[in-house]
Design a protein around this motif. Structure first.
Motif, PDB file in Angstrom:
ATOM      1  N   ILE A 100     -14.953  30.462 -19.343  1.00  0.00           N
ATOM      2  CA  ILE A 100     -15.830  29.809 -18.371  1.00  0.00           C
ATOM      3  C   ILE A 100     -15.202  29.930 -16.979  1.00  0.00           C
ATOM      4  N   ILE A 146     -14.995  28.666 -13.477  1.00  0.00           N
ATOM      5  CA  ILE A 146     -15.305  27.437 -12.739  1.00  0.00           C
ATOM      6  C   ILE A 146     -15.835  27.757 -11.339  1.00  0.00           C
ATOM      7  N   ALA A 158     -19.358  28.735 -11.705  1.00  0.00           N
ATOM      8  CA  ALA A 158     -20.151  27.540 -12.022  1.00  0.00           C
ATOM      9  C   ALA A 158     -20.466  26.744 -10.758  1.00  0.00           C
ATOM     10  N   HIS A 208     -22.248  30.019 -16.931  1.00  0.00           N
ATOM     11  CA  HIS A 208     -20.967  29.306 -16.862  1.00  0.00           C
ATOM     12  C   HIS A 208     -21.171  27.801 -16.687  1.00  0.00           C
ATOM     13  N   LEU A 234     -20.378  24.542 -19.341  1.00  0.00           N
ATOM     14  CA  LEU A 234     -19.693  23.292 -18.986  1.00  0.00           C
ATOM     15  C   LEU A 234     -20.549  22.083 -19.354  1.00  0.00           C
ATOM     16  N   ARG A 235     -21.848  22.165 -19.077  1.00  0.00           N
ATOM     17  CA  ARG A 235     -22.747  21.058 -19.408  1.00  0.00           C
ATOM     18  C   ARG A 235     -22.781  20.813 -20.908  1.00  0.00           C
ATOM     19  N   ASN A 290     -19.923  18.890 -21.917  1.00  0.00           N
ATOM     20  CA  ASN A 290     -19.999  17.526 -21.401  1.00  0.00           C
ATOM     21  C   ASN A 290     -21.084  16.691 -22.075  1.00  0.00           C
ATOM     22  N   THR A 328     -21.803  16.891 -14.053  1.00  0.00           N
ATOM     23  CA  THR A 328     -20.882  17.710 -14.843  1.00  0.00           C
ATOM     24  C   THR A 328     -19.681  18.159 -14.031  1.00  0.00           C
ATOM     25  N   VAL A 352     -15.253  17.979 -14.230  1.00  0.00           N
ATOM     26  CA  VAL A 352     -14.744  19.283 -14.633  1.00  0.00           C
ATOM     27  C   VAL A 352     -13.263  19.255 -15.004  1.00  0.00           C
ATOM     28  N   ILE A 391     -12.989  17.962 -18.458  1.00  0.00           N
ATOM     29  CA  ILE A 391     -13.495  18.960 -19.415  1.00  0.00           C
ATOM     30  C   ILE A 391     -12.451  20.038 -19.646  1.00  0.00           C
ATOM     31  N   ILE A 392     -11.824  20.505 -18.570  1.00  0.00           N
ATOM     32  CA  ILE A 392     -10.784  21.522 -18.693  1.00  0.00           C
ATOM     33  C   ILE A 392      -9.611  21.007 -19.513  1.00  0.00           C
ATOM     34  N   VAL A 437     -11.413  27.983 -20.700  1.00  0.00           N
ATOM     35  CA  VAL A 437     -11.454  28.319 -19.267  1.00  0.00           C
ATOM     36  C   VAL A 437     -10.234  29.177 -18.886  1.00  0.00           C
TER      37      VAL A 437
END
Length: 240
Positions: free
Chosen positions: A94, A96, A99, A177, A181-182, A185, A225, A229, A232-233, A240
């Motif tokens: 992914i 970032i 995104a 991307h 992420l969404r 999440n 989201t 981030v 999430i990472i 990622v």
């Protein structure tokens, strides 16, 4: 049934019987393979780092390697596949930065959509209101696939009402991307309820003709989201 005999309906679902709906359309094998692979990548069913074999995909769909090659080239252009010449092809990590750029484009579009619909009046969002009702029902279902699909259709309906559905299609074609992420999440506790809350705020503000409130709701909704981030990472460093 071979891939060539299958078609896709307006909701992006595979259909075996074209007579079931007047809305389905014929598309090429490469487009179908691209759509199917892209959906699996965005849903993280094909996770970042996963290797893909052109030969195996061709055998799975019952086609030659040519449409598979074309589909994979398009996915590479979208940044969803990484191709190592004469070596291997993998689902990309992914990105970032990508995104954030896509999110910037989408926010710019949806702020203008919100302004236009406020001036158009509450009847302009009748379709989005129907989709929101379906999305509210989907929250209680097991899994979030239908909820996520309805979320996509909610925003598309707003763009269609504003007469810019082609711009929506353009941006979503670049959204692989941010959409991944969404999807990382989305299962978080309270996230679906938060999405519904903002959808309700957006429609209520449009109905009231309140441009400032609508824009604030759109900003709050679309920023959710990316505001998470780093977390999430931290939870999914392998992606990622």
């Amino acid at each position: 049934m071979t891939l060539q005999s299958m078609e896709i309906d307006a909701d992006g679902q595979w259909m075996a019987d074209p007579a079931r709906s007047p809305k389905i359309r014929r598309i090429s094998a490469s487009e179908q393979i691209h759509s199917a692979l892209r959906e699996r990548i965005v849903a993280l069913e094909l996770a970042p780092g996963r290797g893909l074999s052109r030969q195996e995909i061709a055998e799975y769909y019952g086609v030659s390697q040519t449409p598979v090659r074309d589909a994979m080239l398009k996915l590479e252009e979208e940044g969803l596949l990484t191709v190592y010449p004469q070596s291997k092809t993998e689902v990309s990590k992914i990105d970032i930065v990508h995104a954030r750029e896509t999110q910037f484009l989408r926010l710019s579009l949806e702020l203008e959509v919100a302004r236009k619909l406020c001036l158009a009046g509450p009847d302009s969002v009748a379709e989005a209101r129907k989709i929101l009702m379906l999305q509210e029902e989907a929250v209680g279902e097991e899994g979030l696939e239908r909820f996520s699909r309805l979320d996509w259709h909610f925003h598309r309906a707003l763009c269609e009402a504003a007469g810019v559905v082609n711009l929506w299609s353009l941006i979503t074609s670049r959204s692989g991307h941010i959409d991944r992420l969404r999807n990382l999440n989305l299962p978080d506790p309270g996230k679906p309820a938060n999405i519904l809350h903002y959808h309700q705020l957006i429609l209520s503000a449009i109905a009231a003709g309140d441009v400032a409130a609508t824009e604030a709701a759109v900003r709050g909704h679309l920023g959710g989201t990316l505001s998470q981030v780093e977390d999430i990472i931290a939870r999914y460093p392998q992606f990622v």
